[in-house]
Design an enzyme around this catalytic site. Structure first.
Site, PDB file in Angstrom:
ATOM      1  N   GLY A  46      62.465   2.257 -24.664  1.00 51.65           N
ATOM      2  CA  GLY A  46      63.633   3.113 -24.083  1.00 51.65           C
ATOM      3  C   GLY A  46      64.286   2.221 -22.976  1.00 51.65           C
ATOM      4  O   GLY A  46      63.501   1.562 -22.000  1.00 51.65           O
ATOM      5  N   ALA A  47      65.667   2.097 -22.949  1.00 52.55           N
ATOM      6  CA  ALA A  47      66.440   1.430 -21.978  1.00 52.55           C
ATOM      7  C   ALA A  47      65.925   1.653 -20.668  1.00 52.55           C
ATOM      8  O   ALA A  47      65.629   0.872 -19.810  1.00 52.55           O
ATOM      9  CB  ALA A  47      67.801   1.758 -22.309  1.00 52.55           C
ATOM     10  N   GLN A 197      60.255   6.578 -33.635  1.00 50.54           N
ATOM     11  CA  GLN A 197      60.059   7.501 -32.224  1.00 50.54           C
ATOM     12  C   GLN A 197      60.259   8.724 -32.028  1.00 50.54           C
ATOM     13  O   GLN A 197      59.946   9.315 -31.157  1.00 50.54           O
ATOM     14  CB  GLN A 197      61.157   6.397 -31.309  1.00 50.54           C
ATOM     15  CG  GLN A 197      60.904   4.932 -30.922  1.00 50.54           C
ATOM     16  CD  GLN A 197      61.645   4.194 -32.066  1.00 50.54           C
ATOM     17  OE1 GLN A 197      61.686   4.379 -33.182  1.00 50.54           O
ATOM     18  NE2 GLN A 197      61.653   3.092 -31.555  1.00 50.54           N
ATOM     19  N   ASP A 238      71.427   2.071 -25.479  1.00 52.18           N
ATOM     20  CA  ASP A 238      70.741   0.911 -24.644  1.00 52.18           C
ATOM     21  C   ASP A 238      71.991   0.144 -24.227  1.00 52.18           C
ATOM     22  O   ASP A 238      71.659  -0.779 -23.246  1.00 52.18           O
ATOM     23  CB  ASP A 238      70.237   0.040 -25.997  1.00 52.18           C
ATOM     24  CG  ASP A 238      68.862   0.783 -26.294  1.00 52.18           C
ATOM     25  OD1 ASP A 238      68.921   1.994 -27.345  1.00 52.18           O
ATOM     26  OD2 ASP A 238      67.811   0.798 -25.875  1.00 52.18           O
ATOM     27  N   ASN A 248      72.691   2.025 -29.678  1.00 48.94           N
ATOM     28  CA  ASN A 248      71.615   2.894 -29.709  1.00 48.94           C
ATOM     29  C   ASN A 248      70.705   2.354 -30.806  1.00 48.94           C
ATOM     30  O   ASN A 248      71.001   1.791 -31.693  1.00 48.94           O
ATOM     31  CB  ASN A 248      71.883   4.290 -29.455  1.00 48.94           C
ATOM     32  CG  ASN A 248      70.770   5.189 -29.006  1.00 48.94           C
ATOM     33  OD1 ASN A 248      69.799   4.688 -28.221  1.00 48.94           O
ATOM     34  ND2 ASN A 248      70.541   6.195 -29.865  1.00 48.94           N
ATOM     35  N   LYS A 249      69.514   3.117 -30.950  1.00 49.92           N
ATOM     36  CA  LYS A 249      68.676   2.969 -31.963  1.00 49.92           C
ATOM     37  C   LYS A 249      69.231   3.209 -33.274  1.00 49.92           C
ATOM     38  O   LYS A 249      70.324   3.768 -33.621  1.00 49.92           O
ATOM     39  CB  LYS A 249      67.561   4.193 -32.011  1.00 49.92           C
ATOM     40  CG  LYS A 249      66.546   3.974 -33.069  1.00 49.92           C
ATOM     41  CD  LYS A 249      65.798   2.605 -33.007  1.00 49.92           C
ATOM     42  CE  LYS A 249      65.200   2.158 -31.872  1.00 49.92           C
ATOM     43  NZ  LYS A 249      64.894   0.627 -31.989  1.00 49.92           N
TER      44      LYS A 249
HETATM   45  O1  MRU Z   1      63.555   0.391 -29.472  1.00 50.38           O
HETATM   46  P1  MRU Z   1      63.515   1.493 -28.623  1.00 50.38           P
HETATM   47  O2  MRU Z   1      62.363   2.368 -28.711  1.00 50.38           O
HETATM   48  O3  MRU Z   1      63.172   0.820 -27.250  1.00 50.38           O
HETATM   49  O4  MRU Z   1      64.920   2.100 -28.339  1.00 50.38           O
HETATM   50  C1  MRU Z   1      65.060   3.093 -27.816  1.00 50.38           C
HETATM   51  C2  MRU Z   1      66.460   3.707 -27.933  1.00 50.38           C
HETATM   52  O5  MRU Z   1      67.264   3.500 -28.726  1.00 50.38           O
HETATM   53  C3  MRU Z   1      67.036   4.872 -27.031  1.00 50.38           C
HETATM   54  O6  MRU Z   1      67.586   5.863 -27.769  1.00 50.38           O
HETATM   55  C4  MRU Z   1      67.529   4.309 -25.982  1.00 50.38           C
HETATM   56  O7  MRU Z   1      66.735   3.274 -25.224  1.00 50.38           O
HETATM   57  C5  MRU Z   1      67.831   5.431 -24.777  1.00 50.38           C
HETATM   58  S1  MRU Z   1      66.440   5.756 -23.975  1.00 50.38           S
HETATM   59  C6  MRU Z   1      66.883   6.990 -22.667  1.00 50.38           C
END
Ligand code: MRU
Length: 358
Positions: A46-47, A197, A238, A248-249
Protein backbone atom coordinates in the site's frame (compact mmCIF):
# COMPACT_ATOMS: atom_id res chain seq x y z
CA UNK A 1 -6.92 1.46 15.25
CA UNK A 2 -5.25 -1.36 13.31
CA UNK A 3 -1.60 -1.86 14.12
CA UNK A 4 -0.22 -1.78 10.55
CA UNK A 5 3.24 -0.58 11.49
CA UNK A 6 4.84 0.74 14.63
CA UNK A 7 8.18 1.33 16.15
CA UNK A 8 9.22 -0.37 19.36
CA UNK A 9 12.60 0.93 20.45
CA UNK A 10 14.98 0.26 17.60
CA UNK A 11 12.70 -2.32 16.00
CA UNK A 12 9.98 -1.73 13.38
CA UNK A 13 7.00 -4.02 13.89
CA UNK A 14 4.54 -4.78 11.09
CA UNK A 15 1.54 -7.02 10.75
CA UNK A 16 2.37 -9.62 8.07
CA UNK A 17 -0.17 -8.83 5.35
CA UNK A 18 0.76 -11.97 3.39
CA UNK A 19 -0.73 -14.08 6.17
CA UNK A 20 -4.02 -12.26 6.65
CA UNK A 21 -6.84 -13.07 7.12
CA UNK A 22 -6.04 -16.56 8.42
CA UNK A 23 -3.17 -15.56 10.72
CA UNK A 24 -2.37 -12.37 12.65
CA UNK A 25 1.41 -12.52 12.75
CA UNK A 26 3.80 -9.67 13.38
CA UNK A 27 7.20 -9.27 11.74
CA UNK A 28 9.96 -7.54 13.70
CA UNK A 29 12.47 -5.68 11.52
CA UNK A 30 15.73 -4.97 13.31
CA UNK A 31 17.69 -3.52 10.40
CA UNK A 32 17.11 -1.36 7.34
CA UNK A 33 17.67 -4.48 5.21
CA UNK A 34 14.86 -6.25 7.13
CA UNK A 35 12.50 -3.36 6.36
CA UNK A 36 13.50 -3.28 2.68
CA UNK A 37 12.87 -7.03 2.46
CA UNK A 38 9.48 -6.59 4.15
CA UNK A 39 8.46 -4.00 1.55
CA UNK A 40 9.73 -6.07 -1.36
CA UNK A 41 8.02 -9.26 -0.21
CA UNK A 42 4.70 -7.54 0.60
CA UNK A 43 4.77 -8.06 4.37
CA UNK A 44 3.71 -4.42 4.19
CA UNK A 45 2.15 -2.93 1.08
CA UNK A 46 0.00 0.00 0.00
CA UNK A 47 1.54 3.27 -1.15
CA UNK A 48 1.44 5.37 2.04
CA UNK A 49 2.38 2.40 4.24
CA UNK A 50 5.52 1.62 2.27
CA UNK A 51 6.53 5.30 2.47
CA UNK A 52 6.15 5.19 6.26
CA UNK A 53 8.01 1.86 6.41
CA UNK A 54 10.90 3.23 4.37
CA UNK A 55 11.18 6.26 6.65
CA UNK A 56 11.27 4.02 9.73
CA UNK A 57 13.71 1.68 7.99
CA UNK A 58 16.10 4.54 7.36
CA UNK A 59 15.71 5.84 10.92
CA UNK A 60 16.42 2.49 12.61
CA UNK A 61 19.14 1.67 10.07
CA UNK A 62 21.00 4.87 10.86
CA UNK A 63 20.37 4.45 14.60
CA UNK A 64 22.42 1.22 14.38
CA UNK A 65 25.30 2.87 12.57
CA UNK A 66 28.59 2.78 14.44
CA UNK A 67 30.07 5.61 12.35
CA UNK A 68 31.44 8.44 14.45
CA UNK A 69 32.36 10.88 11.68
CA UNK A 70 29.70 12.58 9.57
CA UNK A 71 31.35 11.59 6.28
CA UNK A 72 31.15 7.85 6.92
CA UNK A 73 27.68 8.32 8.41
CA UNK A 74 26.58 10.22 5.26
CA UNK A 75 27.88 7.41 3.01
CA UNK A 76 25.94 4.83 5.03
CA UNK A 77 22.84 7.04 4.89
CA UNK A 78 23.08 7.23 1.10
CA UNK A 79 23.34 3.43 0.85
CA UNK A 80 20.35 2.95 3.14
CA UNK A 81 18.21 5.34 1.07
CA UNK A 82 19.23 3.51 -2.12
CA UNK A 83 18.29 0.19 -0.53
CA UNK A 84 14.78 1.47 0.22
CA UNK A 85 14.39 3.03 -3.23
CA UNK A 86 15.13 -0.31 -4.91
CA UNK A 87 12.19 -2.11 -3.27
CA UNK A 88 9.14 -1.24 -5.39
CA UNK A 89 8.93 1.17 -8.34
CA UNK A 90 5.34 2.39 -8.73
CA UNK A 91 4.14 4.00 -5.50
CA UNK A 92 5.64 7.47 -5.39
CA UNK A 93 5.06 7.78 -1.64
CA UNK A 94 8.12 5.59 -1.17
CA UNK A 95 10.37 8.06 -3.01
CA UNK A 96 8.61 11.03 -1.37
CA UNK A 97 9.37 9.64 2.10
CA UNK A 98 13.00 8.91 1.20
CA UNK A 99 13.32 12.46 -0.12
CA UNK A 100 11.98 13.84 3.16
CA UNK A 101 14.56 11.82 5.07
CA UNK A 102 17.29 13.07 2.73
CA UNK A 103 16.26 16.69 3.27
CA UNK A 104 16.18 16.18 7.01
CA UNK A 105 19.68 14.70 6.89
CA UNK A 106 21.00 17.49 4.64
CA UNK A 107 19.59 20.26 6.86
CA UNK A 108 21.04 18.68 10.01
CA UNK A 109 24.45 18.13 8.40
CA UNK A 110 24.50 21.66 7.09
CA UNK A 111 23.72 22.96 10.57
CA UNK A 112 26.83 21.12 11.80
CA UNK A 113 24.95 18.62 13.97
CA UNK A 114 26.72 15.62 15.47
CA UNK A 115 25.99 12.06 14.33
CA UNK A 116 23.84 11.49 17.43
CA UNK A 117 21.86 14.65 16.79
CA UNK A 118 21.30 13.65 13.15
CA UNK A 119 20.07 10.23 14.33
CA UNK A 120 17.56 11.92 16.64
CA UNK A 121 16.43 14.20 13.81
CA UNK A 122 15.85 11.22 11.49
CA UNK A 123 13.78 9.52 14.19
CA UNK A 124 11.65 12.62 14.60
CA UNK A 125 11.17 12.94 10.83
CA UNK A 126 10.04 9.30 10.51
CA UNK A 127 7.61 9.80 13.40
CA UNK A 128 6.28 12.93 11.71
CA UNK A 129 5.78 11.11 8.38
CA UNK A 130 3.93 8.37 10.30
CA UNK A 131 1.69 10.76 12.26
CA UNK A 132 0.98 13.02 9.29
CA UNK A 133 -0.17 9.99 7.30
CA UNK A 134 -2.79 9.09 9.90
CA UNK A 135 -3.93 12.74 10.10
CA UNK A 136 -4.15 12.94 6.27
CA UNK A 137 -6.30 9.82 6.16
CA UNK A 138 -8.65 11.26 8.77
CA UNK A 139 -8.93 14.51 6.78
CA UNK A 140 -9.60 12.57 3.56
CA UNK A 141 -12.28 10.67 5.44
CA UNK A 142 -14.01 13.88 6.48
CA UNK A 143 -13.81 15.52 3.02
CA UNK A 144 -14.74 12.35 1.21
CA UNK A 145 -17.76 11.67 3.42
CA UNK A 146 -19.47 14.73 1.90
CA UNK A 147 -19.65 13.14 -1.57
CA UNK A 148 -20.73 9.67 -0.43
CA UNK A 149 -24.50 9.10 -0.95
CA UNK A 150 -26.64 8.89 2.23
CA UNK A 151 -27.53 5.29 1.35
CA UNK A 152 -24.28 4.18 -0.23
CA UNK A 153 -23.50 0.99 -2.12
CA UNK A 154 -19.80 1.38 -2.61
CA UNK A 155 -17.43 -0.62 -4.78
CA UNK A 156 -13.73 -0.54 -3.96
CA UNK A 157 -10.75 -2.28 -5.50
CA UNK A 158 -7.64 -3.65 -3.79
CA UNK A 159 -6.95 -2.46 -0.23
CA UNK A 160 -6.58 1.24 0.42
CA UNK A 161 -7.33 0.89 4.09
CA UNK A 162 -5.67 1.09 7.48
CA UNK A 163 -3.40 -1.72 6.33
CA UNK A 164 -2.20 0.33 3.34
CA UNK A 165 -1.42 3.40 5.45
CA UNK A 166 -0.18 4.18 8.93
CA UNK A 167 -3.85 3.92 9.96
CA UNK A 168 -7.50 4.60 8.96
CA UNK A 169 -6.94 4.41 5.19
CA UNK A 170 -7.52 6.52 2.10
CA UNK A 171 -10.41 4.97 0.14
CA UNK A 172 -11.46 3.02 3.24
CA UNK A 173 -10.89 6.22 5.23
CA UNK A 174 -13.60 7.83 3.08
CA UNK A 175 -15.86 4.85 3.75
CA UNK A 176 -15.12 5.06 7.50
CA UNK A 177 -15.68 8.83 7.43
CA UNK A 178 -19.06 8.36 5.76
CA UNK A 179 -20.04 5.67 8.29
CA UNK A 180 -18.98 7.93 11.17
CA UNK A 181 -21.07 10.73 9.60
CA UNK A 182 -24.12 8.48 9.99
CA UNK A 183 -24.51 7.38 6.37
CA UNK A 184 -25.77 3.89 5.59
CA UNK A 185 -22.91 2.00 4.02
CA UNK A 186 -22.66 -1.28 2.18
CA UNK A 187 -19.34 -2.13 0.54
CA UNK A 188 -18.50 -4.48 -2.31
CA UNK A 189 -14.85 -5.47 -2.18
CA UNK A 190 -13.34 -6.71 -5.44
CA UNK A 191 -11.21 -9.71 -4.56
CA UNK A 192 -8.33 -8.18 -6.58
CA UNK A 193 -6.55 -10.99 -8.39
CA UNK A 194 -3.82 -12.06 -8.24
CA UNK A 195 -2.70 -11.00 -4.74
CA UNK A 196 -6.25 -10.83 -3.34
CA UNK A 197 -5.82 -7.64 -1.32
CA UNK A 198 -9.59 -7.01 -1.57
CA UNK A 199 -10.75 -10.40 -0.35
CA UNK A 200 -8.02 -10.92 2.21
CA UNK A 201 -7.40 -7.40 3.57
CA UNK A 202 -10.26 -5.02 2.72
CA UNK A 203 -12.95 -7.47 3.81
CA UNK A 204 -10.97 -8.32 6.95
CA UNK A 205 -10.52 -4.76 8.12
CA UNK A 206 -14.03 -3.52 7.20
CA UNK A 207 -15.65 -6.49 8.93
CA UNK A 208 -13.62 -5.69 12.06
CA UNK A 209 -15.25 -2.25 11.94
CA UNK A 210 -18.71 -3.78 11.58
CA UNK A 211 -19.17 -2.33 8.06
CA UNK A 212 -21.46 -4.37 5.80
CA UNK A 213 -19.07 -5.96 3.28
CA UNK A 214 -19.60 -8.33 0.36
CA UNK A 215 -16.65 -9.87 -1.48
CA UNK A 216 -17.01 -10.32 -5.23
CA UNK A 217 -14.57 -11.67 -7.81
CA UNK A 218 -13.22 -9.03 -10.16
CA UNK A 219 -15.32 -10.20 -13.10
CA UNK A 220 -18.60 -9.59 -11.24
CA UNK A 221 -18.50 -5.81 -11.01
CA UNK A 222 -20.05 -5.15 -14.46
CA UNK A 223 -23.02 -7.31 -13.61
CA UNK A 224 -23.34 -5.69 -10.18
CA UNK A 225 -23.30 -2.20 -11.68
CA UNK A 226 -25.66 -3.24 -14.47
CA UNK A 227 -28.18 -4.31 -11.82
CA UNK A 228 -28.00 -0.86 -10.20
CA UNK A 229 -26.38 -2.20 -7.04
CA UNK A 230 -23.49 0.31 -6.91
CA UNK A 231 -23.88 4.09 -6.57
CA UNK A 232 -20.33 5.13 -5.63
CA UNK A 233 -16.81 3.90 -6.37
CA UNK A 234 -13.73 4.89 -4.40
CA UNK A 235 -10.20 3.56 -4.78
CA UNK A 236 -6.72 4.52 -3.61
CA UNK A 237 -3.71 5.45 -5.73
CA UNK A 238 -0.03 4.62 -6.02
CA UNK A 239 0.98 7.56 -8.17
CA UNK A 240 -1.05 10.40 -9.64
CA UNK A 241 0.59 12.14 -12.58
CA UNK A 242 0.44 15.92 -13.07
CA UNK A 243 -2.56 15.60 -15.40
CA UNK A 244 -4.54 13.42 -12.97
CA UNK A 245 -3.87 10.05 -14.64
CA UNK A 246 -3.81 7.61 -11.74
CA UNK A 247 -1.83 4.42 -11.25
CA UNK A 248 -3.49 2.01 -8.86
CA UNK A 249 -3.80 -1.75 -8.45
CA UNK A 250 -4.27 -3.69 -11.69
CA UNK A 251 -7.98 -3.82 -12.51
CA UNK A 252 -8.75 -0.28 -11.36
CA UNK A 253 -8.89 1.03 -14.94
CA UNK A 254 -11.56 -1.50 -15.85
CA UNK A 255 -13.63 -0.51 -12.82
CA UNK A 256 -13.38 3.16 -13.86
CA UNK A 257 -14.56 2.43 -17.40
CA UNK A 258 -17.48 0.39 -16.04
CA UNK A 259 -18.40 3.15 -13.62
CA UNK A 260 -18.49 5.68 -16.48
CA UNK A 261 -20.71 3.39 -18.54
CA UNK A 262 -23.14 3.10 -15.64
CA UNK A 263 -23.03 6.77 -14.62
CA UNK A 264 -21.54 5.99 -11.24
CA UNK A 265 -19.12 8.55 -9.74
CA UNK A 266 -15.58 7.18 -9.59
CA UNK A 267 -13.39 8.85 -6.94
CA UNK A 268 -9.73 8.44 -6.06
CA UNK A 269 -8.63 9.07 -2.46
CA UNK A 270 -4.95 9.83 -1.91
CA UNK A 271 -2.73 12.15 0.11
CA UNK A 272 -0.74 14.88 -1.65
CA UNK A 273 2.33 12.65 -1.19
CA UNK A 274 0.87 10.38 -3.90
CA UNK A 275 0.76 13.22 -6.43
CA UNK A 276 3.83 13.33 -8.66
CA UNK A 277 3.98 16.62 -10.53
CA UNK A 278 7.30 15.56 -12.06
CA UNK A 279 5.50 12.87 -14.07
CA UNK A 280 3.52 14.61 -16.80
CA UNK A 281 1.01 11.86 -17.52
CA UNK A 282 0.24 8.22 -16.88
CA UNK A 283 2.34 6.90 -19.76
CA UNK A 284 5.48 7.81 -17.79
CA UNK A 285 4.52 6.02 -14.56
CA UNK A 286 6.75 2.95 -14.00
CA UNK A 287 4.59 -0.14 -13.64
CA UNK A 288 5.92 -2.97 -11.51
CA UNK A 289 5.96 -6.36 -13.21
CA UNK A 290 5.49 -9.07 -10.64
CA UNK A 291 6.32 -12.75 -10.35
CA UNK A 292 4.49 -15.07 -12.78
CA UNK A 293 3.73 -17.47 -9.95
CA UNK A 294 1.21 -15.01 -8.48
CA UNK A 295 -0.92 -15.64 -11.58
CA UNK A 296 -0.12 -19.27 -12.29
CA UNK A 297 -0.79 -20.45 -8.73
CA UNK A 298 -3.39 -19.75 -6.05
CA UNK A 299 -2.53 -20.77 -2.50
CA UNK A 300 0.19 -23.10 -3.80
CA UNK A 301 -2.13 -24.86 -6.29
CA UNK A 302 -1.25 -24.65 -9.96
CA UNK A 303 -3.90 -22.89 -12.11
CA UNK A 304 -2.09 -22.53 -15.47
CA UNK A 305 -0.12 -25.07 -17.47
CA UNK A 306 3.56 -25.42 -16.60
CA UNK A 307 5.57 -22.96 -18.70
CA UNK A 308 2.46 -21.02 -19.80
CA UNK A 309 3.39 -17.46 -20.70
CA UNK A 310 2.21 -15.11 -17.94
CA UNK A 311 1.80 -11.33 -17.83
CA UNK A 312 1.55 -9.88 -14.33
CA UNK A 313 1.64 -6.10 -14.10
CA UNK A 314 0.95 -4.93 -10.54
CA UNK A 315 -0.79 -1.71 -11.55
CA UNK A 316 -2.68 0.00 -14.33
CA UNK A 317 -3.32 3.64 -15.13
CA UNK A 318 -6.79 5.15 -15.13
CA UNK A 319 -6.97 8.13 -17.49
CA UNK A 320 -7.97 11.31 -15.65
CA UNK A 321 -11.16 11.75 -17.69
CA UNK A 322 -12.78 8.87 -15.77
CA UNK A 323 -12.14 10.44 -12.36
CA UNK A 324 -14.94 12.49 -10.77
CA UNK A 325 -12.65 13.86 -8.08
CA UNK A 326 -9.44 13.26 -6.18
CA UNK A 327 -10.05 13.31 -2.44
CA UNK A 328 -7.00 14.63 -0.61
CA UNK A 329 -6.28 15.77 2.93
CA UNK A 330 -6.75 19.37 1.75
CA UNK A 331 -10.06 18.89 -0.01
CA UNK A 332 -11.49 17.42 -3.20
CA UNK A 333 -9.67 18.22 -6.44
CA UNK A 334 -11.67 18.41 -9.63
CA UNK A 335 -10.74 18.60 -13.31
CA UNK A 336 -8.91 20.24 -14.97
CA UNK A 337 -6.41 18.32 -12.85
CA UNK A 338 -3.44 19.79 -14.61
CA UNK A 339 -4.39 23.07 -12.89
CA UNK A 340 -5.87 21.90 -9.62
CA UNK A 341 -3.07 19.47 -8.78
CA UNK A 342 -0.42 22.10 -9.36
CA UNK A 343 -2.54 24.61 -7.46
CA UNK A 344 -2.75 22.30 -4.46
CA UNK A 345 1.02 22.46 -4.08
CA UNK A 346 1.49 26.07 -5.16
CA UNK A 347 -1.12 27.56 -2.88
CA UNK A 348 -1.17 24.97 -0.14
CA UNK A 349 -4.92 24.87 -0.51
CA UNK A 350 -7.35 23.25 -2.89
CA UNK A 351 -9.34 25.07 -5.54
CA UNK A 352 -12.58 23.18 -5.92
CA UNK A 353 -12.98 23.63 -9.67
CA UNK A 354 -15.97 22.12 -11.36
CA UNK A 355 -15.46 19.05 -13.44
CA UNK A 356 -17.65 18.96 -16.51
CA UNK A 357 -17.51 15.16 -16.55
CA UNK A 358 -18.21 14.46 -12.87
O1 MRU B 1 0.64 -3.95 -4.56
P1 MRU B 1 0.03 -3.19 -3.42
O2 MRU B 1 -0.82 -4.03 -2.55
O3 MRU B 1 1.06 -2.38 -2.68
O4 MRU B 1 -0.93 -2.16 -4.15
C1 MRU B 1 -1.72 -1.32 -3.36
C2 MRU B 1 -2.66 -0.47 -4.12
O5 MRU B 1 -2.70 -0.49 -5.32
C3 MRU B 1 -3.46 0.49 -3.30
O6 MRU B 1 -4.71 0.68 -3.87
C4 MRU B 1 -2.72 1.84 -3.25
O7 MRU B 1 -1.40 1.64 -2.82
C5 MRU B 1 -3.38 2.82 -2.37
S1 MRU B 1 -3.16 2.43 -0.69
C6 MRU B 1 -3.83 3.65 0.25
Amino acid sequence: MLPTIDREGDVVVMIDQRKLPSQEVYVRCKTAADVARAIKTMVIRGAPAIGVAAAWGIAIGMRRSTATGTQKFAAEFQKTCDLMAATRPTAVNLFWAIERMRRCFAAAAQAGQSVDQIKDGLDREAQMIHDEDVASCRAMGAFGASVVPADAHILTHCNAGALATAGYGTALGVIRGAAEAGKTIAVFADETRPFLQGARLTAWELMRDGIDTTVITDNMSASLMGQGKVNFVVVGADRIAANGDTANKIGTYGVAVLAREHNIPFYVAAPLSTIDLRTADGSHIPIEERNAREVSHIGGAQMAPTNAKIWNPGFDVTPHRFIAGIITEKGILRAPYVETLKGAFAQGRIAELQDSQK
